[in-house]
Design an enzyme around this catalytic site. Sequence first.
Site, PDB file in Angstrom:
ATOM      1  CG  HIS A  79      -3.479  -5.123   3.552  1.00  0.00           C
ATOM      2  ND1 HIS A  79      -2.979  -4.366   2.522  1.00  0.00           N
ATOM      3  CD2 HIS A  79      -3.893  -6.277   2.980  1.00  0.00           C
ATOM      4  CE1 HIS A  79      -3.086  -5.040   1.391  1.00  0.00           C
ATOM      5  NE2 HIS A  79      -3.637  -6.197   1.629  1.00  0.00           N
ATOM      6  CG  ASP A  86      -1.678  -1.306   1.344  1.00  0.00           C
ATOM      7  OD1 ASP A  86      -2.471  -1.590   0.446  1.00  0.00           O
ATOM      8  OD2 ASP A  86      -1.447  -2.062   2.315  1.00  0.00           O
TER       9      ASP A  86
HETATM   10  P1  NAX Z   1      -2.559 -18.310  -3.959  1.00  0.00           P
HETATM   11  O1  NAX Z   1      -3.922 -18.843  -3.759  1.00  0.00           O
HETATM   12  O2  NAX Z   1      -1.947 -18.319  -5.317  1.00  0.00           O
HETATM   13  O3  NAX Z   1      -1.540 -19.083  -2.997  1.00  0.00           O
HETATM   14  C1  NAX Z   1      -1.813 -19.349  -1.672  1.00  0.00           C
HETATM   15  C2  NAX Z   1      -1.086 -20.627  -1.325  1.00  0.00           C
HETATM   16  O4  NAX Z   1      -1.190 -20.819   0.081  1.00  0.00           O
HETATM   17  C3  NAX Z   1      -1.691 -21.883  -1.993  1.00  0.00           C
HETATM   18  O5  NAX Z   1      -0.668 -22.592  -2.665  1.00  0.00           O
HETATM   19  C4  NAX Z   1      -2.251 -22.680  -0.817  1.00  0.00           C
HETATM   20  O6  NAX Z   1      -2.145 -24.068  -1.013  1.00  0.00           O
HETATM   21  C5  NAX Z   1      -1.344 -22.191   0.315  1.00  0.00           C
HETATM   22  N1  NAX Z   1      -1.887 -22.402   1.664  1.00  0.00           N
HETATM   23  C6  NAX Z   1      -3.165 -22.287   2.083  1.00  0.00           C
HETATM   24  N2  NAX Z   1      -3.250 -22.601   3.387  1.00  0.00           N
HETATM   25  C7  NAX Z   1      -2.003 -22.880   3.809  1.00  0.00           C
HETATM   26  C8  NAX Z   1      -1.463 -23.283   5.035  1.00  0.00           C
HETATM   27  N3  NAX Z   1      -2.236 -23.490   6.097  1.00  0.00           N
HETATM   28  N4  NAX Z   1      -0.132 -23.498   5.127  1.00  0.00           N
HETATM   29  C9  NAX Z   1       0.663 -23.331   4.048  1.00  0.00           C
HETATM   30  N5  NAX Z   1       0.195 -22.967   2.841  1.00  0.00           N
HETATM   31  C10 NAX Z   1      -1.121 -22.742   2.722  1.00  0.00           C
HETATM   32  O7  NAX Z   1      -2.586 -16.815  -3.363  1.00  0.00           O
HETATM   33  P2  NAX Z   1      -1.528 -15.633  -3.580  1.00  0.00           P
HETATM   34  O8  NAX Z   1      -1.915 -14.819  -4.756  1.00  0.00           O
HETATM   35  O9  NAX Z   1      -0.155 -16.186  -3.505  1.00  0.00           O
HETATM   36  O10 NAX Z   1      -1.847 -14.735  -2.283  1.00  0.00           O
HETATM   37  C11 NAX Z   1      -1.530 -15.182  -0.983  1.00  0.00           C
HETATM   38  C12 NAX Z   1      -2.125 -14.269   0.069  1.00  0.00           C
HETATM   39  O11 NAX Z   1      -1.596 -12.961  -0.033  1.00  0.00           O
HETATM   40  C13 NAX Z   1      -3.639 -14.098  -0.034  1.00  0.00           C
HETATM   41  O12 NAX Z   1      -4.202 -14.231   1.274  1.00  0.00           O
HETATM   42  C14 NAX Z   1      -3.803 -12.671  -0.515  1.00  0.00           C
HETATM   43  O13 NAX Z   1      -5.031 -12.115  -0.140  1.00  0.00           O
HETATM   44  C15 NAX Z   1      -2.633 -12.020   0.169  1.00  0.00           C
HETATM   45  N6  NAX Z   1      -2.211 -10.716  -0.324  1.00  0.00           N
HETATM   46  C16 NAX Z   1      -1.771  -9.810   0.581  1.00  0.00           C
HETATM   47  C17 NAX Z   1      -1.275  -8.584   0.224  1.00  0.00           C
HETATM   48  C18 NAX Z   1      -0.780  -7.617   1.250  1.00  0.00           C
HETATM   49  O14 NAX Z   1      -0.382  -6.515   0.866  1.00  0.00           O
HETATM   50  N7  NAX Z   1      -0.788  -7.925   2.548  1.00  0.00           N
HETATM   51  C19 NAX Z   1      -1.254  -8.160  -1.198  1.00  0.00           C
HETATM   52  C20 NAX Z   1      -1.325  -9.318  -2.153  1.00  0.00           C
HETATM   53  C21 NAX Z   1      -2.250 -10.424  -1.750  1.00  0.00           C
HETATM   54  O15 NAX Z   1      -3.567 -10.032  -2.040  1.00  0.00           O
END
Ligand code: NAX
Length: 334
Positions: free
Chosen positions: A186, A158
């Site tokens: 966030h 952000d």
């Molecule tokens: P993806 O869905 O591509 O990847 C998430 C991965 O996490 C998957 O491979 C899934 O199997 C794995 N996973 C789920 N539960 C788990 C657990 N208990 N232990 C280990 N792995 C686990 O999502 P992606 O685009 O990589 O985004 C990941 C996260 O970042 C999301 O929650 C998203 O909302 C968040 N974001 C946060 C941002 C921030 O600024 N704080 C910005 C970008 C993003 O939106």
Amino acid sequence: MATTVTVTGAGGQIGYALLFRIASGAMLGPDEPLRLRLLEIPQGMRAAEGAALELQDCAFPLLADIEVTDDPRVGFDGCQVGMLVGARPRGPGMERADLLAANAGIFGPQGAAIAASAASDVRVVVVGNPANTNALIAAASAAPDVPADRFTALTRLDHDRAIGQLAATLEVGAGEIDGVAIWGNHSATQFPDVSHATAAGRPVLALLAERHSGAEAAERWLDDEFVPRVARRGAEIIEVRGSSSVASAANAAIAHVRDERAGTTGRWVSAAVVSHGEYGVPDGIVCSYPVTSDGSGYRVVEGLDLDARARARFDASVAELVAEREAVQRLGVV
Ligand code: NAX
């Protein structure tokens, strides 16, 4: 000695954008060898294993070892830098309370695993949403073994988005802008604040007033265009790109860890940290503030004036964080 970095959600999109840059030295520096631990859930293991194969194929000189696991105790064994990216996304028809509960089921056990097996100098950044409250849950579950202030949540994206918008509007380089702050959660309630910002050493507010024919017009631009654009940039990226922010999120996570460890040499960045009551935020809430680091962890920049408009926006975002905490308190996880 190699530094142990654990990335959760390593088989996901942000994981894929993160791992190669971490292994190349972009996060810990060009002289620091590292060991990667990739933590996934069973469904994500193949993707993480594939990423590990490609990491091997890069023959990064700094990368001493890679381990892929779906066991949090193994994933956090000896962890010094924890990057908690994997989270449960909001499904169709899912209420906020359901989302918080689903993520409590991830970040609670991960906090406990960090307490049980991470190194004593561990620091953790939570990227997975809802990032602030997930960090709160992880910190509560790691207590009392790991001090709460070792847990932070990512609002650097952000922050960098706000700098990007200002740089484009003022036609200056992003590197010339300092003093931007992201206050609060966030989420869409966050308050991106430029009232203390400078561009090439000149106050941003004065520069905006010049461009928008007066201070009032500049304030309208901030309220009507800048703040909503930064706060909703994630949705804009999805609309334009057809997929959520990935490379920019990975870049921000790398910058967050790099600057916390190497120090910010007086420049401000933004990070969500555990509040000790700064700016009237209730103790213990994981709240975004302007911060600096001398290499020993992020510290809130204190003593800034917030005018009534800024205060109202910040208070609204803090109220949302308080409501999220109350929701997870009702679940008994914090
Ligand atoms: P993806 O869905 O591509 O990847 C998430 C991965 O996490 C998957 O491979 C899934 O199997 C794995 N996973 C789920 N539960 C788990 C657990 N208990 N232990 C280990 N792995 C686990 O999502 P992606 O685009 O990589 O985004 C990941 C996260 O970042 C999301 O929650 C998203 O909302 C968040 N974001 C946060 C941002 C921030 O600024 N704080 C910005 C970008 C993003 O939106």
